[in-house]
Each structure stands twice: as structure tokens, then as C-alpha cells.
Design an enzyme around this catalytic site. Sequence first.
Site, PDB file in Angstrom:
ATOM      1  N   THR A   1      -1.006  20.450 -39.320  1.00  0.00           N
ATOM      2  CA  THR A   1       0.008  19.424 -39.077  1.00  0.00           C
ATOM      3  C   THR A   1       1.235  20.050 -38.425  1.00  0.00           C
ATOM      4  O   THR A   1       1.428  21.264 -38.481  1.00  0.00           O
ATOM      5  CB  THR A   1       0.469  18.810 -40.413  1.00  0.00           C
TER       6      THR A   1
ATOM      7  N   ASP B   1      20.094  15.317 -30.753  1.00  0.00           N
ATOM      8  CA  ASP B   1      19.570  16.388 -31.600  1.00  0.00           C
ATOM      9  C   ASP B   1      20.692  17.406 -31.815  1.00  0.00           C
ATOM     10  O   ASP B   1      20.828  18.378 -31.069  1.00  0.00           O
ATOM     11  CB  ASP B   1      18.341  17.056 -30.937  1.00  0.00           C
TER      12      ASP B   1
ATOM     13  N   ARG C   1       8.491  10.217 -40.043  1.00  0.00           N
ATOM     14  CA  ARG C   1       8.236  10.102 -41.472  1.00  0.00           C
ATOM     15  C   ARG C   1       8.856   8.799 -41.964  1.00  0.00           C
ATOM     16  O   ARG C   1       9.979   8.443 -41.555  1.00  0.00           O
ATOM     17  CB  ARG C   1       8.822  11.283 -42.256  1.00  0.00           C
TER      18      ARG C   1
ATOM     19  N   ASP D   1       4.551   3.423 -37.661  1.00  0.00           N
ATOM     20  CA  ASP D   1       3.326   4.195 -37.927  1.00  0.00           C
ATOM     21  C   ASP D   1       3.424   4.887 -39.283  1.00  0.00           C
ATOM     22  O   ASP D   1       2.411   5.292 -39.844  1.00  0.00           O
ATOM     23  CB  ASP D   1       3.127   5.236 -36.818  1.00  0.00           C
TER      24      ASP D   1
ATOM     25  N   GLU E   1       3.792   5.974 -48.693  1.00  0.00           N
ATOM     26  CA  GLU E   1       2.392   6.131 -48.268  1.00  0.00           C
ATOM     27  C   GLU E   1       1.590   6.735 -49.415  1.00  0.00           C
ATOM     28  O   GLU E   1       2.095   7.617 -50.125  1.00  0.00           O
ATOM     29  CB  GLU E   1       2.315   7.072 -47.052  1.00  0.00           C
TER      30      GLU E   1
ATOM     31  N   HIS F   1      -0.072   5.892 -40.140  1.00  0.00           N
ATOM     32  CA  HIS F   1       0.272   7.312 -39.924  1.00  0.00           C
ATOM     33  C   HIS F   1      -0.803   7.993 -39.066  1.00  0.00           C
ATOM     34  O   HIS F   1      -1.387   9.005 -39.472  1.00  0.00           O
ATOM     35  CB  HIS F   1       0.432   8.020 -41.283  1.00  0.00           C
TER      36      HIS F   1
END
Length: 376
Positions: free
Chosen positions: A67, A147, A209, A233, A238, A255
Site C-alpha cells: 500500500t 501542500d 482516507r 471512495d 470502513e 476504497h
Amino acid sequence: MKIVVDENMPYVEPLFGALGEIIPVNGRTLTPEQVQDADVLLVRSVTRVNAALLDANPKLKFVGSATIGTDHVDLAYLAGRGIPFSNAPGCNATAVGEFAFIAMLELAARFNSPLKGKVVGIVGAGNTGSATAKCLEAYGIKVLLNDPIKAAEGDPRHFVSLETLLHQADIISLHVPITRTGEHKTLHLFDEARLMSLKPNTWLVNCCRGDVIDNQALIKVKQQRDDLKLVLDVWEGEPNPMPELVPFAEFATPHIAGYSLEGKARGTFMLYQKLCELLAIPATKHLSELLPPFHFKAVELEQAPDEKALLQLARFVYDLRDDDAVFRNGFVKENGFDTMRKNHKHRREFSALALAYHGQSEVDWLSNLGFSGVGR
Ligand SMILES: NC(=O)C1=CN([C@@H]2O[C@H](COP(=O)(O)OP(=O)(O)OC[C@H]3O[C@@H](n4cnc5c(N)ncnc54)[C@H](O)[C@@H]3O)[C@@H](O)[C@H]2O)C=CC1
Ligand SMILES: O=C(O)C(=O)[C@H](O)COP(=O)(O)O
């Protein structure tokens, strides 16, 4: 060597088969007993890797997570025990970038409001945010990046504040890790006040997330603001998203934004390379050997595609509407969320589709978008 592996990690047998005995397990329900004599543990995002799971194992030599995110792994614990760890940074960044881009094209078609001409704000300009920006910029869309961490590090790209982004962007796409403390924490970065402050008709896409958005607040805000359009998504709680939230999303998926076959293969392959390095043996396998051929060999273009035709091309590669329909029917069933993730094996990346066209320069942007063979 005993290699305990999440059963949802593809291509393990061809890559790791010669290195040891492979023991597939359900990553969500993995117990300390199942890993107590493992030499290698390979997980996905659903396994909490921590003292409770690993204290009983004295011989673990490597933990790998296929991941990008590492929020499920107690990195300090592994470091404290001297257990090498690797994730797979960037493995599914193209998949996430294309997912977000396709979702925007789908929204544009649904609301008869072209993507061309809109301004897209990207929050988090790392691998997945940059991959999303790459698709958008290839198509000529103005992108704003937020960012503060990269900006402070001296990244040469132009960054704007979150407030400027919220003020100027028509579409907001979230690409931050989940962090719960610190100056730049992302937990509930989009809380009720921020959600309420979104300008009219904003489209909000979350494929990072779930808890970056306060989901309870999102329900409340959507009850008052039908103008906001959502692509979700990822979800708080979850594998059990709040059932009241799902109908408020235009596109809802379990997800799987990073779930292209290419992305998954890259994730497993990166762990294979890491383990070979650790064992000081040559990595003899190749990523290109893993992927099946794509259904369509090539599509011949009669002319440079307009936005409608671009969406048709994108749907050849990945039709988001299919996943959305399955999710709506299945997420409330027992294990519905995880079953859909487990069975998700159909999606490719733009690079799987070759485009043929006579007149290279008019369609250069399609190669920049990721399609292969353009113009040949
Ligand atoms: N839905 C899915 O299937 C997938 C979800 N993800 C999630 O997406 C996250 C991001 O992935 P990558 O882009 O590969 O990670 P990355 O680490 O390459 O980039 C994340 C960026 O977010 C920035 N950031 C951190 N806090 C921020 C804040 N408060 N405001 C703005 N920017 C901030 C960081 O500086 C960094 O540049 C992962 O951590 C993971 O949780 C990743 C892959 C697939
Ligand atoms: O890479 C990440 O980070 C992700 O969110 C993954 O795409 C999630 O997939 P699984 O590891 O849960 O299969």
C-alpha cells in the site's frame, strides 16, 4: 521460510512461490496465532500491524505492506524490534490519479457541466495528488496545489493556501495521508465549518482516507446543500460506511481508487524486490510478466476526441458506473464492502489501451494522459 500473506494480494504465488511456503490469510481478521511462526508478513491496509499482533512472534524478519498508506502499521514498534518494514510508495498513484480524473469526467457528463474550463484544487501534492494533476494538466485543466509540507521543504511547484484553494477551485480532490496530531493533521481537515464554506456547486472528491472528512458533518451539510456534489471512495468506519451518507454521493465505491491491476501488481512486486534485497538474492521476476492482456488491442480515432469521446475512451479502460452500482446494492450486506474489494479484478490503467490516429500533434495530450501508442 513461512510467508503469511493477505489473501487479497495478487501475484504472490508467481513472485514469492520460490522463496518459501505461502500461507494466505484474511487480513481483516488476522490473529497473533496465525502469525506467530511467520518469517515474513505481507499485508494490505486492513491489517493492524502492532504489538498485539506480533509480540508472540520472535522470528519475524520482514513486514511488507502493498500500500501507499502506512497508517495501519505501528512503525515505531517495528523499528524498536529491528524488524525491517517496507510499504509500496507510489504503486497505485496512477490508478488513484486516473480514478479521480475519470470521476470528474463522469460528474461533468452527469451534470452537463464540462470539466474543460474548471479549476481543480488538489490537497496533498505527493504521489497520488501529482498523478491526478498530471491527468488534469494533460487535458488542459488549471490545477491549484495545496501542500504546506512540500512548500516548506522547498518543492519548486507553485502552492496556494487551503483557503485560496477553497475560494478558487470548482473541484476539490483530496490526496493527504491520515494524520491525527501535529501542525498539519488531516483528521477531519474538512469539518462542518469548512464543508459549509465551500463555494456554491463545488465538487468534492475523496479517495485518500475517509476520516479526512467528518462524515457525520458531511451528512448534515449535504442535507442543507444539494449544490455540493460528492465522489467518495473512502469512508469513516470502513468497512461499514454510514448508510445515510452513501445516497448523498454521486459516485460511491469501496476504497478501490487504487485498485488497477497494474497498481496491485506494482505493490506486490515492490515488496518482492525489497525482500530479495534483504535476503541478498537476485530479483529474477519481471513486472511485465504478471499482467493479463487487455480486452481491446487498439482503438482507432477518427478525430481528436472532445470531452464526450474522451469519457467514452476512459470507460473502455474503467467504467466507474459499474463499481458505483455494485456498491450501492451491496455495501449493507454482511461483508459487502470487503467482498466487493476482494472480487475487484477488472480495472486497468489508461496505458493498457493503445490509440491509433493519423496526425500525432493534435493528440499528444492523450499520451500525456497515459494512453499508449498514440499517433502510431
Ligand atoms: N483510495 C485508495 O485506494 C488509496 C488511498 N491512498 C491514500 O492516499 C494517501 C496519499 O497517498 P500519496 O499521494 O501516495 O502519499 P504521499 O505521501 O506521496 O503524498 C501525500 C502528500 O500530502 C501532503 N500533506 C500531508 N498533510 C497535509 C495537509 N494537512 N495539507 C496538505 N497536504 C498535506 C504531504 O506533504 C504529501 O506531499 C495515502 O496516505 C493513503 O492514505 C493511497 C492509495 C490508494
Ligand atoms: O495504498 C493505499 O494506501 C490504499 O489505500 C490501498 O489502495 C488500499 O488497498 P488495500 O491495501 O486495503 O487492499
